[in-house]
Scaffold this active site. Structure first.
Site: not given
Ligand code: PMP
Length: 406
Positions: A122, A200, A203, A226, A364
Site C-alpha cells: 500500500h 503492515d 488487512q 478496519k 493505493c
Molecule cells: N496498509 C494496507 C495493507 C491497507 O490496506 C491500508 C488501508 N487501505 C493501509 C495500510 C492504510 O491504513 P490507514 O488508512 O488506516 O492508515
C-alpha cells in the site's frame, strides 16, 4: 456452534441502508468495516460520562478516562501477544505507525543503506520510506511477484539482503490480491541477516489471529477502523529494546519527562511516542471491537469468510469476460476483478446503482497496478457479517451488467 450471521448483522445498524431502491450489499470491508453497537455504545459512554483528559490529574473523572484508555492497551498487548504493555503505542492508524517507524527508527540510516519493500505494498508502506530516502539517501529495494502474479518471489526476497540492508517492511495481507504472505518465514530470513522487520497488518487483524511474539515481528502496525472499531485509532507494536533506542516522533505534552529551555527529557514507553491528547474515546472503544471479534472467534470468522470467498469466486468465474487478480491459495476474502476491458469505474458505478458497494481504482497500490499492467480494479471485500444471499445479489448484478460491458 452454528454461525449465526443474522444475529451478527443485528449488531451492525450501519448495514441497514438502501441505495437506488435496493438494499445495500456492503463489500468494501478492506477499505473500512462497519461498526457494531457495542463499540458505538462505548464511544457514547465515553462522551457522556468520561470526557476528561487522560493522564492529567487527580480528578476521579480523569482517572476513569485514563483507566478506560489503559485497559485497551492491556487488552491489545495480550491480544497480539506483546511481552509488555509498554510495547503498545497508540497511533492514528497504520499509516501513522509506519511514518513513525520510518521517521524515528530511520534516523539511524545512512546514505546507501537499503530498505526492502515489496511490489504489493500500500502507498502507506512506500511513501514514508521514500520521504526518508529523500532526507537520508537510503535506497529502496523491491521484491517482485512470482509468475502467478499473486505471491511474492521469496528467492528474489532472499537475494536482496546484503551488508547494506537495514530494514525490511511488508504487508501481512495484500489489500488488492488478498495474498497472505508467509511473514514468519520472511521475518526469519531477515533476522538471519540481522535485519529488523516492520509488518503492515492492516488487512490481517480483521481476519486472523496475530501473535507478534510467535512471528518475532520487530514492529507490527494496524488500524482499528478496519477491524470493526472506531476511526482515527491505530496500534504500533514495537519490541521494547527497539522502541527504547528510538528518538520521539512528535513533541508535545505527555511525551516528556521534564521540560526546560536548557533541555528536555523524554517520558518512558509508551508515552514517549504519544505526544498530545490521544483519541482516548476511540482507544477505549477499540477494546470493544477486540471483544466483539473474540466473541465470534477467528476460527468461525475465517470459516465463514472462506466459504463466501470460495462461493463468490466460483460463481464469478462462470461470467464471460471475468478477469480475477489475486489467485494465491493462501488468500483472504478480497476479490479484485475486471470485466473484459471495461473501465473499473464503469463497473463500480453500475454495481452502485444496484446497491452493491465496492471499491474501484488503484487501491493505493499503484506500483502493483503497473506490474499487473492495469490502471485499477473493482474490489469486493468480505467481512464476518456478509451473507450468501448478498453474494447471490452481487453475482446477479454482475451477470446483469457484464453483457453491457464486454
Ligand atoms: N496498509 C494496507 C495493507 C491497507 O490496506 C491500508 C488501508 N487501505 C493501509 C495500510 C492504510 O491504513 P490507514 O488508512 O488506516 O492508515
Amino acid at each position: 456452534m452454528e454461525y449465526n450471521v443474522e444475529k451478527i448483522r443485528a449488531d451492525f445498524p450501519g448495514l441497514d441502508r438502501r441505495f437506488y431502491g435496493h438494499e445495500m450489499v456492503y463489500l468494501d470491508n478492506t477499505a473500512t468495516s462497519q461498526t457494531p453497537r457495542q463499540v458505538v455504545d462505548e464511544i457514547e459512554a465515553m462522551y457522556y460520562n468520561r470526557k476528561a483528559n487522560v493522564h492529567r490529574g487527580v480528578s476521579s473523572i480523569s482517572q476513569e478516562a485514563t483507566d478506560c484508555q489503559e485497559e485497551t492497551r492491556r487488552r491489545v498487548a495480550g491480544w497480539i501477544g506483546a511481552r509488555s504493555v509498554e510495547e503498545v503505542i497508540f497511533t492514528r492508524g497504520t499509516t501513522e505507525g509506519i511514518n513513525l517507524v520510518a521517521a524515528s527508527y530511520g534516523q539511524r540510516f545512512k546514505a546507501g543503506d537499503e530498505v526492502i519493500l515489496t511490489v504489493m505494498e500500500h502507498h502507506s508502506n512506500i511513501v514514508p520510506w521514500q520521504l526518508l530516502a529523500s532526507r537520508t539517501g537510503i535506497k529502496l529495494r523491491v521484491v517482485s511477484l512470482c509468475d502467478d502474479m499473486s505471491t511474492l518471489d521469496l528467492e528474489v526476497y532472499r537475494s536482496l539482503f546484503n551488508e547494506r540492508t537495514v530494514m525490511a517492511s511488508f504487508c501481512h495481507v495484500s489489500n488488492v490480491l488478498g495474498t497472505v504472505n508467509p511473514v514468519a518465514e520472511m521475518i526469519a530470513i531477515a533476522h538471519s541477516h540481522g535485519v529488523p522487520v516492520l509488518v503492515d497488518g492492516a488487512q490481517a487483524v480483521p481476519h486472523m489471529r496475530v501473535d507478534v511474539s510467535a512471528l518475532d515481528a520487530d514492529f507490527y502496525v494496524f488500524s482499528a477502523h478496519k477491524m470493526y472499531g472506531p476511526t482515527g485509532v491505530g496500534v504500533l507494536y514495537g519490541k521494547r529494546e527497539l522502541l527504547e533506542s528510538m528518538p520521539p516522533y512528535q513533541g508535545g505534552g505527555e511525551m516528556i519527562g521534564t521540560v526546560s529551555f536548557e533541555g528536555t527529557t523524554w517520558a518512558d514507553l509508551p508515552f514517549k511516542f504519544e505526544a498530545g491528547t490521544p483519541d482516548f474515546v476511540g482507544i477505549s472503544a477499540l477494546k470493544k471491537s477486540i471483544d466483539y471479534i473474540e466473541s465470534i472467534g477467528y476460527e468461525a470468522i475465517d470459516r465463514h469468510e472462506r466459504e463466501l470467498l470460495d462461493y463468490a469466486t466460483a460463481e464469478m468465474m462462470k461470467i464471460e469476460g471475468m478477469r480475477l487478480f489475486g489467485t494465491a491459495c493462501h488468500k483472504s476474502a478480497v476479490i479484485s476483478f475486471l470485466i473484459g476491458n471495461a473501465h473499473h469505474y464503469d463497473t463500480g458505478m453500475l454495481l452502485d446503482k444496484l446497491g452493491i458497494q465496492v471499491r474501484t481504482g488503484h487501491h493505493c497500490a499503484e506500483p502493483l497496478m503497473h506490474v499487473l499492467g492495469i490502471e485499477g480494479t473493482v474490489r469486493a471485500s468480505l467481512a464476518m457479517y456478509n451473507t450468501f444471499e448478498e453474494i447471490d445479489r452481487f453475482i446477479a448484478a454482475l451477470k446483469r451488467i457484464a453483457p453491457m460491458l464486454v
